[in-house]
Design a protein around this motif. Structure first.
Motif: not given
Length: 295
Positions: A46, A48, A55-56, A89, A109-110, A112, A117-118, A131
């Motif tokens: 993850e 930020t 973001i994960r 995703d 990556m996912d 946002r 992810s957030e 991102d």
């Protein structure tokens, strides 16, 4: 007659607002697989963004079949950042990029709002370059990869996002079925109304986005920004794409620097089908492109 006109006016004013809200907050599809389903070791990661969203993703180290790599050789292997389409995703695209794994590290990556992810909305390309930049910052901090050899491969929404990001740390981009501009996507959504009214509703959608969310729809226009892109770019598009028509990639290609941009149209392929239709030829061409530009 006056009631009909009142209803029509209400429809014209309300539909762009509804379309915007559904577009920024769509139903999402989560795919119930991870790299272990394919026998791959991976690391959940993850990072930020500059606007404070987590973001994960998954970091999947390369594992060439022979010879068994040493830690030193692993650090010299290029890394590919992989993006998914809308409204899916990272897991949705995993199966389609497994062919890259034998030669490259992968960071899936996912974006946002999607996956793990957030984010309470997606901006479909307006803010998502943040991102990508956060992902690149994360890779720079790892210390176990060659940060001078990073590529990106995107599908649909993320294909456009990687073009929009314009970060020199990305040394090569494969963009499969990107949109040329969000405005053109919205225009297609209003295909059922006459041209003058269509233009008005597109502009009204942009106005609502600006007033309610501070979003500038014009900022998501790869066809406008690509002329300053110095990164080698391979555009791939299905000739029978019913969601994002071929003219989107053609518009990007026309405005791009022709010396390092290639457009590959695949007959018989609808949206997301280029890999399935072209098969091994697709994989070989993508592998050769990244190998040529990341070595």
């Amino acid at each position: 007659m006056s009631k009909f006109l009142f209803f029509l006016l209400g429809f014209i004013l309300f539909l762009p607002l509804l379309n915007l809200l559904l577009g920024l907050h769509p139903l999402t599809f989560k795919t119930d697989v991870d790299p272990s389903h394919f026998g791959l070791a991976y690391e959940p990661v993850e990072f930020t963004t500059a606007d404070h969203l987590v973001i994960r993703g998954w970091f999947i180290p390369a594992s060439p079949s022979a010879p068994t790599p040493t830690q030193k050789s692993l650090k010299t292997i290029p890394t590919i950042v992989v993006g998914h389409g809308y409204p899916f995703d990272k897991a949705n695209i995993l199966r389609h990029v497994l062919f890259l794994h034998q030669r490259f590290h992968l960071l899936l990556m996912d974006f946002r709002y999607f996956g793990e992810s957030e984010g309470w909305i997606t901006t479909v390309g307006i803010r998502e370059p943040l991102d990508v930049k956060a992902a690149l910052d994360y890779l720079n901090q790892r210390g176990d990869i060659d940060t001078t050899r990073i590529g990106a491969m995107g599908f649909s929404m993320s294909a456009a996002i990687f073009v929009l990001t314009q970060d020199p740390r990305i040394r090569a981009i494969v963009a499969d079925s990107p949109y040329a501009s969000l405005a053109k996507i919205v225009e297609h959504q209003y295909f059922f109304v006459p041209r003058p009214l269509n233009n008005f509703m597109v502009n009204l959608t942009g106005l609502y986005a600006r007033m309610l969310f501070g979003l500038e729809m014009d900022h998501a226009s790869p066809e406008k920004t690509v002329h300053t892109l110095e990164t080698p770019l391979l555009l791939i598009h299905g000739e029978d794409d019913s969601q994002i028509q071929t003219d989107h990639s053609q518009a990007i290609f026309t405005n791009a620097n022709q010396t390092h941009t290639t457009l590959w149209l695949i007959p018989g392929a609808d949206h997301g089908q280029a890999h399935a239709i072209a098969g091994f030829h697709y994989e070989l061409r993508v592998l050769d492109f990244f190998t040529a530009h990341l070595n």
